[in-house]
Motif scaffolding. Sequence first.
Motif, short mmCIF file in Angstrom:
data_model
loop_
_atom_site.label_atom_id
_atom_site.label_comp_id
_atom_site.label_asym_id
_atom_site.label_seq_id
_atom_site.Cartn_x
_atom_site.Cartn_y
_atom_site.Cartn_z
N HIS A 38 0.85 -1.20 0.00
CA HIS A 38 0.00 0.00 0.00
C HIS A 38 0.88 1.24 0.00
O HIS A 38 2.01 1.23 0.51
CB HIS A 38 -0.94 -0.01 1.22
N TYR A 40 0.96 3.74 1.76
CA TYR A 40 1.36 4.29 3.07
C TYR A 40 2.54 3.54 3.70
O TYR A 40 2.96 3.87 4.81
CB TYR A 40 0.20 4.24 4.07
N ASP A 54 -3.65 1.70 -4.26
CA ASP A 54 -4.62 2.03 -3.21
C ASP A 54 -5.43 0.77 -2.92
O ASP A 54 -5.17 -0.30 -3.50
CB ASP A 54 -5.51 3.22 -3.63
N PHE A 77 -7.24 -5.53 7.30
CA PHE A 77 -8.43 -5.69 6.45
C PHE A 77 -8.04 -5.90 4.99
O PHE A 77 -8.77 -6.52 4.22
CB PHE A 77 -9.39 -4.48 6.61
N MET A 78 -6.88 -5.39 4.60
CA MET A 78 -6.43 -5.54 3.21
C MET A 78 -6.04 -7.00 2.95
O MET A 78 -6.35 -7.57 1.90
CB MET A 78 -5.24 -4.63 2.92
N TYR A 134 -17.30 0.50 3.99
CA TYR A 134 -16.00 0.92 3.44
C TYR A 134 -15.10 -0.31 3.54
O TYR A 134 -15.22 -1.10 4.49
CB TYR A 134 -15.50 2.07 4.31
N SER A 155 -12.31 4.32 -1.34
CA SER A 155 -12.36 5.77 -1.52
C SER A 155 -12.33 6.14 -3.00
O SER A 155 -12.58 7.28 -3.35
CB SER A 155 -11.21 6.44 -0.75
N HIS A 227 -6.35 10.85 9.52
CA HIS A 227 -6.92 11.93 8.71
C HIS A 227 -7.69 12.97 9.52
O HIS A 227 -7.90 14.09 9.05
CB HIS A 227 -7.79 11.34 7.58
N HIS A 250 -7.53 13.52 1.04
CA HIS A 250 -8.16 12.19 1.00
C HIS A 250 -9.57 12.34 1.57
O HIS A 250 -9.77 13.10 2.53
CB HIS A 250 -7.32 11.21 1.85
N GLU A 252 -11.20 10.71 3.57
CA GLU A 252 -11.37 10.37 5.00
C GLU A 252 -11.19 11.61 5.88
O GLU A 252 -11.43 11.56 7.09
CB GLU A 252 -10.34 9.32 5.43
N SER A 266 -8.60 9.30 -3.68
CA SER A 266 -7.92 8.19 -2.99
C SER A 266 -6.41 8.39 -3.11
O SER A 266 -5.95 9.29 -3.85
CB SER A 266 -8.29 6.87 -3.66
N THR A 267 -5.64 7.56 -2.46
CA THR A 267 -4.18 7.70 -2.52
C THR A 267 -3.71 7.61 -3.97
O THR A 267 -2.89 8.41 -4.41
CB THR A 267 -3.50 6.61 -1.67
P1 13P Z 1 -6.93 4.29 -0.28
O1 13P Z 1 -7.98 3.35 -0.73
O2 13P Z 1 -7.08 5.66 -0.83
O3 13P Z 1 -5.57 3.73 -0.53
O4 13P Z 1 -7.07 4.49 1.28
C1 13P Z 1 -6.79 3.51 2.19
C2 13P Z 1 -6.69 4.03 3.54
O5 13P Z 1 -6.68 3.31 4.50
C3 13P Z 1 -6.65 5.45 3.70
O6 13P Z 1 -6.51 5.76 5.04
#
Ligand code: 13P
Length: 362
Positions: A38, A40, A54, A77-78, A134, A155, A227, A250, A252, A266-267
């Motif tokens: 991801h 992040y 993302d 969760f991913m 979500y 997102s 966020h 973003h 969020e 989204s990212t």
């Molecule tokens: P994205 O789907 O934009 O990557 O966001 C994931 C997320 O956890 C943002 O906090």
Amino acid sequence: MSTQALLKQLYDTPEEDILKNIQQLKSELGEQVLILGHHYQREEVFAFADISGDSLKLSQQAADADAPNIIFCGVHFMAETADILTDDNQSVFLPDLAAGCSMADMANDAQVSKCWQELSSIINPDTCVTPVTYINSTAALKAFCGEHGGIVCTSSNAQKVLEWSWNNREKILFFPDQHLGENTALAMGIAEKDMIIWDPFQPLGGNTPEAIEHATLILWKGFCSVHQLFKAEHAATMRENHPDIQILAHPECAREVCETADFIGSTEAIIKHVQAAEKDSKFAIATELNLVNRLRIQYPDKPIWFLSPMVCMCSTMFRTDPQHLYATLLAIRDGKKDNQIIVPKHQKRWAKLSLERMLNLV
Ligand code: 13P
Ligand code: SF4
């Protein structure tokens, strides 16, 4: 050797050696392993991702993957989503099992089922409410949506998902992120008077029966701890200091921040926006720090500021370090199943349905 003992040994090893070892073992394992990362993730780990993205892109990539082993450098969760979307003969690993998501923890199965029951005392949710979760949520909640005619969103596709949901039933129950639901609905022209907030710790979510009957969007009172640290004042200061700046947020982020933004996405969408901009474009970005720092390095000709004066970093994403990644690769090499994420069968079936409804829309 136990995982704990191995990690202790790895922390005593110079990090440059760990990085070399990861590279070597990854090449040895070849197509046996696919690493998803991801945006992040910290740089040292992100560099090893075969595919970065993302939440939407990574879930699509997991669904299409052939590798027998998938290491998800992201949060719990991913990895659960990847396990739901892959075949039974594929294994998904999360390098640090403590890499959760504080937002996903803000709604659990018992709370959402209780909400559904409470709604049943006023309306018939099974015929008039589409539950939308979500993707930042547990597999149990994705299963809840699958079983109750609902769907997942990310997102990147929230608007399409809300359109689909309102086409099916007159109301939406959106969880766990209030802000993504609210920002998306406002952008679609939904009036504020048609939305209510559901506080899971209050009877009827803190609403009157009349307010529930009237509402078309019921927003769960959840948020992202990262966020929520961006404020409208930060955007105002930024604009005062740099009148030609573009603010990217973003969804969020809170409504007041998104209302000041020039672009919400989204990212992946934020990255593409910066990529496509002309040289010397100035940006202030309201999303996680590791991503913003990476963009600064990649685009030195486009000055980039972090919107908040505070450090807004996702501490759970940060848990995945080179030592945990290497330990996971070693376990796979040795045929061990340490840190495998397995969604129970009864949840998988329904959770897959709600994810597939989403994937069919995009
Ligand atoms: P994205 O789907 O934009 O990557 O966001 C994931 C997320 O956890 C943002 O906090
Ligand atoms: Fe969860 Fe927020 Fe971290 Fe995203 S940034 S994974 S929503 S805690």
